[in-house]
Every structure is written in C-alpha cells, then in structure tokens.
Design a protein around this motif. Structure first.
Motif, PDB file in Angstrom:
ATOM      1  N   UNK A  35      25.740  35.851  13.774  1.00 27.23           N
ATOM      2  CA  UNK A  35      26.975  36.482  13.313  1.00 27.23           C
ATOM      3  C   UNK A  35      27.753  37.047  14.504  1.00 27.23           C
ATOM      4  N   UNK A  36      27.036  37.713  15.414  1.00 26.24           N
ATOM      5  CA  UNK A  36      27.694  38.295  16.578  1.00 26.24           C
ATOM      6  C   UNK A  36      28.330  37.216  17.450  1.00 26.24           C
ATOM      7  N   UNK A  37      27.634  36.105  17.632  1.00 29.32           N
ATOM      8  CA  UNK A  37      28.201  34.997  18.421  1.00 29.32           C
ATOM      9  C   UNK A  37      29.446  34.445  17.737  1.00 29.32           C
ATOM     10  N   UNK A  38      29.399  34.316  16.425  1.00 27.23           N
ATOM     11  CA  UNK A  38      30.553  33.809  15.669  1.00 27.23           C
ATOM     12  C   UNK A  38      31.746  34.740  15.842  1.00 27.23           C
ATOM     13  N   UNK A  39      31.505  36.037  15.721  1.00 23.41           N
ATOM     14  CA  UNK A  39      32.577  37.017  15.881  1.00 23.41           C
ATOM     15  C   UNK A  39      33.168  36.923  17.292  1.00 23.41           C
ATOM     16  N   UNK A  40      32.307  36.824  18.299  1.00 19.52           N
ATOM     17  CA  UNK A  40      32.784  36.716  19.681  1.00 19.52           C
ATOM     18  C   UNK A  40      33.602  35.444  19.878  1.00 19.52           C
ATOM     19  N   UNK A  41      33.147  34.339  19.311  1.00 19.66           N
ATOM     20  CA  UNK A  41      33.895  33.080  19.413  1.00 19.66           C
ATOM     21  C   UNK A  41      35.254  33.189  18.752  1.00 19.66           C
ATOM     22  N   UNK A  45      38.895  32.792  20.465  1.00 15.33           N
ATOM     23  CA  UNK A  45      39.904  31.856  19.955  1.00 15.33           C
ATOM     24  C   UNK A  45      41.218  32.582  19.670  1.00 15.33           C
ATOM     25  N   UNK A  46      41.113  33.777  19.099  1.00 15.11           N
ATOM     26  CA  UNK A  46      42.304  34.564  18.784  1.00 15.11           C
ATOM     27  C   UNK A  46      43.086  34.879  20.062  1.00 15.11           C
ATOM     28  N   UNK A  47      42.367  35.303  21.104  1.00 11.70           N
ATOM     29  CA  UNK A  47      43.024  35.604  22.378  1.00 11.70           C
ATOM     30  C   UNK A  47      43.670  34.360  22.979  1.00 11.70           C
ATOM     31  N   UNK A  48      42.984  33.217  22.875  1.00 17.06           N
ATOM     32  CA  UNK A  48      43.554  31.970  23.392  1.00 17.06           C
ATOM     33  C   UNK A  48      44.830  31.611  22.638  1.00 17.06           C
ATOM     34  N   UNK A  49      44.820  31.776  21.328  1.00 12.15           N
ATOM     35  CA  UNK A  49      46.004  31.464  20.524  1.00 12.15           C
ATOM     36  C   UNK A  49      47.146  32.419  20.844  1.00 12.15           C
ATOM     37  N   UNK A  50      46.821  33.688  21.056  1.00 12.10           N
ATOM     38  CA  UNK A  50      47.876  34.645  21.435  1.00 12.10           C
ATOM     39  C   UNK A  50      48.505  34.235  22.760  1.00 12.10           C
TER      40      UNK A  50
END
Length: 64
Positions: A35-41, A45-50
């Motif tokens: 779960x933690x790895x998923x959240x980090x990923x 991704x969110x930062x990359x999209x921003x």
C-alpha cells in the motif's frame, strides 16, 4: 483422555494458533508495504503530471 494427552492437544492447538497468527501478521505487513509503495507511486505520478501540465501551460502562454 489422560492429562498428558490433553496437554499435548492444547500445545498443538496453541502452536497452530501461533503459526496462523504469525502468518497473518506477515500478510498484514506485506499489504501495508505494498500500500505504501502504491501511495508513493501515485504521488510521484501526480507530481509528474503537475510538472507536465506546467510545461504545457508555459508553452501555450508563449503563443499568446
């Protein structure tokens, strides 16, 4: 059943319970880590999209 047999059976049940408990605790730990790895990923991704959106907006403003 004599007392020795009963005690053996009790110990067998305790051992079985402890094995199951340990297995479940390990599964919980594995799930928490996944779960933690998923959240980090997802955060990455969110930062990359921003960043991508910011770049696109900058390029669009050049055309104005």
């Amino acid at each position: 059943m004599d007392i020795e047999s009963i005690n053996k059976q009790i110990q067998i049940e305790k051992d079985s319970y402890n094995r199951d408990l340990n297995r479940l605790q390990k599964e919980i730990l594995d799930l928490k880590q996944r779960h933690q790895r998923t959240i980090e990923n997802l955060k990455r991704q969110k930062e990359q999209e921003k960043s991508r959106a910011k770049t696109v907006l900058e390029q669009l403003t050049k055309f104005d």
